[in-house]
Structure formats: C-alpha cells, structure tokens
Write a protein that holds these residues in place. Sequence first.
Motif, mmCIF file in Angstrom:
data_model
loop_
_atom_site.group_PDB
_atom_site.id
_atom_site.type_symbol
_atom_site.label_atom_id
_atom_site.label_comp_id
_atom_site.label_asym_id
_atom_site.label_seq_id
_atom_site.Cartn_x
_atom_site.Cartn_y
_atom_site.Cartn_z
ATOM 1 N N GLY A 1 -5.258 -0.218 -18.677
ATOM 2 C CA GLY A 1 -4.730 0.391 -17.641
ATOM 3 C C GLY A 1 -5.772 1.332 -17.039
ATOM 4 N N PHE A 2 -6.686 1.839 -17.749
ATOM 5 C CA PHE A 2 -7.725 2.701 -16.974
ATOM 6 C C PHE A 2 -8.424 2.095 -15.900
ATOM 7 C CE2 PHE A 2 -7.997 4.570 -21.598
ATOM 8 C CZ PHE A 2 -7.220 5.685 -20.893
ATOM 9 N N ALA A 3 -8.783 0.768 -16.143
ATOM 10 C CA ALA A 3 -9.410 0.064 -15.013
ATOM 11 C C ALA A 3 -8.773 -0.108 -13.703
ATOM 12 C CB ALA A 3 -10.195 -1.236 -15.552
ATOM 13 N N VAL A 4 -7.316 -0.751 -14.275
ATOM 14 C CA VAL A 4 -6.255 -1.105 -13.010
ATOM 15 C C VAL A 4 -5.973 0.435 -12.294
ATOM 16 C CG1 VAL A 4 -4.077 -1.899 -12.347
ATOM 17 C CG2 VAL A 4 -5.430 -2.926 -14.331
ATOM 18 N N TYR A 5 -5.854 1.446 -13.016
ATOM 19 C CA TYR A 5 -5.650 2.655 -12.167
ATOM 20 C C TYR A 5 -6.858 2.923 -11.410
ATOM 21 C CZ TYR A 5 -5.064 7.858 -11.840
ATOM 22 O OH TYR A 5 -4.884 9.084 -11.561
ATOM 23 N N ALA A 6 -8.065 2.870 -11.966
ATOM 24 C CA ALA A 6 -9.022 3.284 -11.164
ATOM 25 C C ALA A 6 -9.288 2.354 -9.864
ATOM 26 C CB ALA A 6 -10.414 3.209 -11.730
ATOM 27 N N ALA A 7 -8.966 1.091 -10.012
ATOM 28 C CA ALA A 7 -9.042 0.239 -8.686
ATOM 29 C C ALA A 7 -8.043 0.587 -7.757
ATOM 30 C CB ALA A 7 -8.818 -1.228 -9.344
ATOM 31 N N LEU A 8 -6.797 0.887 -8.261
ATOM 32 C CA LEU A 8 -5.698 1.047 -6.971
ATOM 33 C C LEU A 8 -6.169 2.315 -6.616
ATOM 34 C CD1 LEU A 8 -2.837 0.145 -9.282
ATOM 35 C CD2 LEU A 8 -3.602 -1.026 -7.202
ATOM 36 N N ARG A 9 -6.479 3.567 -7.429
ATOM 37 C CA ARG A 9 -6.719 4.821 -6.830
ATOM 38 C C ARG A 9 -7.844 4.822 -5.759
ATOM 39 N NH1 ARG A 9 -8.488 10.229 -8.571
ATOM 40 N NH2 ARG A 9 -7.371 11.446 -7.087
ATOM 41 N N SER A 10 -8.829 3.965 -6.108
ATOM 42 C CA SER A 10 -10.258 3.965 -5.243
ATOM 43 C C SER A 10 -9.815 3.201 -3.955
ATOM 44 C CB SER A 10 -11.252 3.134 -5.987
ATOM 45 O OG SER A 10 -11.186 1.899 -6.223
ATOM 46 N N LEU A 11 -8.984 2.148 -4.008
ATOM 47 C CA LEU A 11 -8.637 1.412 -2.704
ATOM 48 C C LEU A 11 -7.499 2.079 -1.968
ATOM 49 C CD1 LEU A 11 -8.915 -2.214 -4.125
ATOM 50 C CD2 LEU A 11 -10.578 -1.136 -2.841
ATOM 51 N N GLY A 12 -6.490 2.322 -2.827
ATOM 52 C CA GLY A 12 -5.380 2.758 -2.080
ATOM 53 C C GLY A 12 -4.645 1.726 -1.363
ATOM 54 N N GLN A 13 -3.276 1.692 -0.976
ATOM 55 C CA GLN A 13 -2.527 0.823 -0.524
ATOM 56 C C GLN A 13 -3.451 0.003 0.797
ATOM 57 O OE1 GLN A 13 1.587 1.460 0.435
ATOM 58 N NE2 GLN A 13 1.274 3.364 -0.666
ATOM 59 N N ARG A 14 -4.039 0.895 1.471
ATOM 60 C CA ARG A 14 -4.722 0.275 2.666
ATOM 61 C C ARG A 14 -6.003 -0.684 2.265
ATOM 62 N NH1 ARG A 14 -5.571 4.165 7.702
ATOM 63 N NH2 ARG A 14 -6.162 5.867 5.958
ATOM 64 N N GLY A 15 -6.609 0.005 1.096
ATOM 65 C CA GLY A 15 -7.767 -0.564 0.548
ATOM 66 C C GLY A 15 -7.606 -2.047 0.098
ATOM 67 N N VAL A 16 -6.336 -2.435 -0.756
ATOM 68 C CA VAL A 16 -6.175 -3.554 -1.282
ATOM 69 C C VAL A 16 -5.474 -4.359 0.169
ATOM 70 C CG1 VAL A 16 -4.382 -4.515 -2.850
ATOM 71 C CG2 VAL A 16 -5.354 -2.273 -3.373
ATOM 72 N N ALA A 17 -4.861 -4.054 0.794
ATOM 73 C CA ALA A 17 -4.668 -4.827 2.001
ATOM 74 C C ALA A 17 -5.788 -5.501 2.681
ATOM 75 C CB ALA A 17 -3.570 -4.093 2.951
ATOM 76 N N GLU A 18 -6.883 -4.417 2.914
ATOM 77 C CA GLU A 18 -8.049 -4.627 3.881
ATOM 78 C C GLU A 18 -9.026 -5.815 2.837
ATOM 79 O OE1 GLU A 18 -12.245 -4.911 4.872
ATOM 80 O OE2 GLU A 18 -11.337 -4.025 3.207
ATOM 81 N N LEU A 19 -8.873 -5.549 1.620
ATOM 82 C CA LEU A 19 -9.750 -6.546 0.719
ATOM 83 C C LEU A 19 -9.296 -7.850 0.778
ATOM 84 C CD1 LEU A 19 -11.554 -7.298 -1.694
ATOM 85 C CD2 LEU A 19 -10.061 -6.255 -3.230
#
Length: 488
Positions: free
Chosen positions: A357-375
């Motif tokens: 969960g730590f790495a998943v949490y960090a990825a989501l927080r670093s990207l945010g919703q818009r960052g995941v969509a953009e990726l």
Amino acid sequence: MDLSFKDQWRLPAVVPSEVFTRTAEIAVEWLQSLDSRPIAESATVHDLRSRLGGPLPRDPVDPLEVVEDLARAAEPGLVGIPSGRYFGFVLGGGLPAAVAADWLTSVWDQAPAMYACGPAAAVTEEVAGAWLRQLLGFPDDASFAFVPGSQMAHLTCLAAARHHVLRAAGWDVEELGLNGAPPIRVLTGARRHASVDRALRFLGIGKASLTLIPTDGSARMRVPRLREELAADDSPAIICAQAGEINTGAFDDMDAIADVAAEARAWLHIDGAFGLWTAASPALRHLVKGAGRADSWALDAHKWLNVPYDSGLAFCAHPQAHRAAMSVSADYLVQGGPGEPREPINWTPAFSRRARGFAVYAALRSLGQRGVAELVERTCAHARTFAEGLADIPGCRILNEVVINQVLFRFEDDETTERVLRRVVDSGEAYMSGTSFDGRRAIRISVSNWQTDDGDVARTLEAFRNAVGRQDTDGSADMGGTSASHRP
C-alpha cells in the motif's frame, strides 16, 4: 583474538548508513544509464550463473562488499524495464515517488496482515483502496485486497465468486468443500488471459467447467452467444469478461455483458489488469462503460499505475462473500480493537506479505486524478504514433485497431517478422515481445511507461526502419544473438 561466529556477525564492519548510501548511488547510476544502455540484457544465462554462482561463503561477508558485488555481477543480466523504450509484456516503470516509497517499505519492514503488526501499513492500504474506488468508478462499499499481481487478484475475486454462487445454490463451500457441490459453469471469451484459467484451477474449477465464448476479429466476446449459452443451463455461473485483451487491447462490451449477467443471476468478474485504468481517463472511460456494474475486478498497479513490482489489486462488490472466502482465525492472531479495524489478513490469500500500500499510495498522491488520466492518455497517444509510423514501413501490416496502448503488427511472413523483431531487440535501441495471433507470428508493442516520450518513439521507429532496410539489402542473413521470441 579469536571471535565466535556470533561475535563476528555483530562486528560493525560497515555502518548501515554507508551500505544504504552506496546502494542509493548504485540505483541512481542504473537509472541514469537507461537512455544510453542497451535495453535488452547483454549476458547469457550461463554468464550470469558463472558471475553470481560458486559455493556458499563459509564466513560472513561485509554487507557493502555483498551489495557492490551483486550489482556488478547482475548488471549485464538486467533488462531496461524502467526505460522509456521498453515495450514488452505491459510492464510499467516505477514512478519516482512510488520507487522511493517502495525503498521505505523495505526499510520499515512492516507486516500488514493485522493492525497489531503495523497500523500505518494497514491504514495506508485503507486510504489507497478508497482512492482507487473513486478513481476507477467502483462502488463506495466495494472491498479490496493488495496482492502480488492479477494472478492472485483473480484468485481472490473468483474465490469470492465461488462462495457467492454456491451459497445461492444452498452450498457452503468453506465448510463442505467442492466434493458433491453443484457444478459451477464459467463462461469466458476464447481469447482470455491464461491467468484466469490458472486461478480457476487453483480453486478446483477445471477446464471442463469452462464454456468458451467465440470472439470477433478484435478478440471481443460475442455477447449474443454468451446469452444463448447461459440460457441453455441454469447451473451456478461465473462470467469472466476482459478489459484490454493482451494482444489487441480490445474491450468486451461490459454494459451488454452486465445486462446478461443480471438476467442470469451470474457473477460478473472483469479481468482488467491494465485496461481498467482507462476508467481514470475522461477521454477513454467510455471503453469501460458498464464495468462498475460487475461483481469483482482484478488489475495490476505495476502496469499502468507504474509502481514497482509486485503489486496487484482485487476489488469485490460483495464484501461479505469476499471476506467469507478469505478470512482466517487462530488463537494467536490478534484481531479487532478500537473502531473495529479492517484487518487486511481477512481479505487476501496471504498471511505474510509485503506492505504494498505504501507504493500505491505514493503513486496516487504524486499523480493525482489528473496525473493518472494524463499518463494513460499520453501512452495511448504514443501507441497511435507507433501505429502510424509502422504502417509507413514497407511490408508492415497493423493487425489491430489501436484503442489504447497496444500495437499489434507483423511483416510478410513469420520468418521475416521474427528476423525484424530480433534485429530491433539486438540493436539495443528498444525491447518488445513476439506473440502469436490468428496462428501466425506477430510483434506487440505495449506503451505503459511514464518515461516514454516522443524521442523514445522516434528512436524505436528508426530501429524498425533500419531492421527492415537491412532485410532488403541482405535478405535472410542471421544477425545472431538471442531471438526475442524465445524470451520469457
């Protein structure tokens, strides 16, 4: 002075900070080399066995020496998976925040099975799970589990499905097992991923229980045939649909399949290892229309979310069935407590596991919703550019409609296809995998790395042009090296 083994082991030959600092330097050097190093490995398996092998040391070895020797010996056998020019097997790279959090995960060494073993790890999973439900459009009360990958996510979800459909038929599988149980039918597309069959086998559901639904030319399940097959037999049923076929990237019509599942009171499971991430994109989420109506979902975070291996996710719309299939109790297990915490051990197949969960949490927080969509959208755009560039290369034929990040193509015949692929991989410029499609060899490019940019695409296309150009001048001359089609 002679020292006992115990005393030797305790000698602070190198303080841990020096080992960790040097390890970080080695890691940074590796990452900085990715743009210039060959993407494929440069050592054979025999070479690596010689470099890494030998007898087990009799005495302790200085930790710093161990790390430096390991890095030096392993380096020629490393594949540049984190590179922007690695396009094999739908493997994403590691986002900086996710990699850093994964390092901390190892240092913290938490056991997230229960709150008593480390509440921070358990709570981080709670938060990340809730964020993922929001991001992917799953029900607010859907349960979840952090597992090694889609294989175990399928196992988790399909165990819940098995419990649910047999309970509806009056059978308690956790108490009685499968001997004498009503037979379960599993209806799935003919081009499903092999991990679905494997998970079912682990659960005691063999191939004889599968009803394979024909697919169209893009590998999408034919829904009318699914409805016919369900109507012909009222046995407990599980439907396995697919969001993102491994070769073509095609999506089953999940809205129509959800209608069929509701009519037949069948459990609908979605294999969305990478394709379900399109739900995060406003431009692409139409591809997963109806996915939120399913009963369970399996996906990988180490694919499009770009967290380090290994990281899979299982979600279930029926928490009671999920927990019934996975829960465990023993006198020594300290469960419960203030606020009735969600004990993670009751939702996964594992007792001991990594605190993913730590790495998943960090990825989501670093990207945010818009960052995941953009990726997701950016990598899909690169796939379209690949298809356009490859289509201009003489003899190259694009085999799929490029709906997301998968590009499937071949050349005139199997021999030429294999030769061109081998030349590109052996050039060191890029890596992609060979596959079979409709009985013939093909090449698959999977764009899922956050680092891939326009320059990486251009370099890879140029490598293909050079490989084909050499084919034109020297015919079937063998380049030597390792055939990419023989890689795992």
